[in-house]
Write a protein that holds these residues in place. Structure first.
Motif, PDB file in Angstrom:
ATOM      1  N   MET A  36       0.824  -1.209   0.000  1.00 32.29           N
ATOM      2  CA  MET A  36       0.000   0.000   0.000  1.00 32.29           C
ATOM      3  C   MET A  36       0.861   1.262   0.000  1.00 32.29           C
ATOM      4  O   MET A  36       0.634   2.173  -0.806  1.00 32.29           O
ATOM      5  N   TYR A 175      -4.499  -4.597  -3.937  1.00 31.49           N
ATOM      6  CA  TYR A 175      -4.002  -3.530  -3.076  1.00 31.49           C
ATOM      7  C   TYR A 175      -3.124  -2.561  -3.880  1.00 31.49           C
ATOM      8  O   TYR A 175      -3.245  -1.339  -3.734  1.00 31.49           O
ATOM      9  N   PHE A 179      -4.472   1.291  -4.374  1.00 30.42           N
ATOM     10  CA  PHE A 179      -3.743   2.317  -3.642  1.00 30.42           C
ATOM     11  C   PHE A 179      -2.771   3.114  -4.521  1.00 30.42           C
ATOM     12  O   PHE A 179      -2.028   3.946  -4.010  1.00 30.42           O
TER      13      PHE A 179
END
Length: 214
Positions: A36, A175, A179
């Motif tokens: 992230m 992810y 992100f």
């Protein structure tokens, strides 16, 4: 049809294994946090490269667990101790890097080109995080223990490991993709110090737990 009949008695345990892996994968941890933060601060490509290293690390532990990792670690306890120390020191280094970034005066620019590290370095970072995290080992050993019974055919092992890795690809790559969006990057820049500071605390706590584990 015969193949389906062969695995049908094991569908419930296969499902439990998938759910256990999905919960372990989605839950916050060093790998997810690294994906992230890298995706938000460096961009999509570095995030995906790091995620690919995590996925290969997960596949490695999955294969080793399937062929009897727990027995090996029981016979050679020093391997787990060595792995725990290496993992703890590695997470401590990540905590230092996150803290240094949190205390820095310059916020990173959105969508960097990934020149901070080379492609292989991002991949190895993800691989290293996952291979040196004993939680990953224990999670896989538990998943294999739940899903594979003594009388289960070999195909069940491939179904469990393969299905779990597919879930891992979806989660870890997801992810990285989510992100690295402009909205998330703008959000990251607004709360950069808090995000990096939280990352430092999580990495530091994980390092402490590993290094003090008996």
């Amino acid at each position: 049809m015969s193949g389906l009949e062969d695995i049908s008695p094991y569908l419930s345990t296969i499902t439990v294994s998938y759910v256990a892996y999905l919960v372990a994968t989605i839950s916050p941890g060093p790998a997810n946090l690294a994906i992230m933060s890298t995706s938000m601060s460096e961009g999509r490509k570095p995030g995906l490269l790091l995620a690919s290293g995590v996925i290969i690390g997960s596949l490695t532990w999955g294969i080793l667990a399937a062929i009897g990792l727990s027995s090996l670690l029981s016979s050679f306890a020093w391997l787990m101790t060595a792995l725990r120390i290496i993992g703890g020191l590695y997470l401590l280094w990540l905590a230092y890097k996150s803290l240094k970034s949190a205390l820095g005066s310059h916020a990173p620019k959105a969508m960097k080109t990934g020149k901070t590290r080379s492609n292989i370095q991002y991949f190895l970072l993800g691989l290293g995080i996952h291979l040196t995290n004993p939680k990953s080992i224990f999670a896989w050993v538990s998943i294999i223990a739940v899903g594979i019974k003594p009388d289960a055919p070999t195909s069940i092992t491939f179904i469990i490991v393969g299905g779990c890795i597919l879930l891992g690809v979806l989660v870890f790559a997801g992810y990285a993709l989510v992100f690295s969006t402009q909205k998330m990057i703008a959000l990251y820049q607004s709360f950069r110090r808090w995000i990096e500071g939280t990352a430092a605390l999580i990495f530091g706590f994980a390092s402490f737990k590993l290094l003090t584990m008996k």
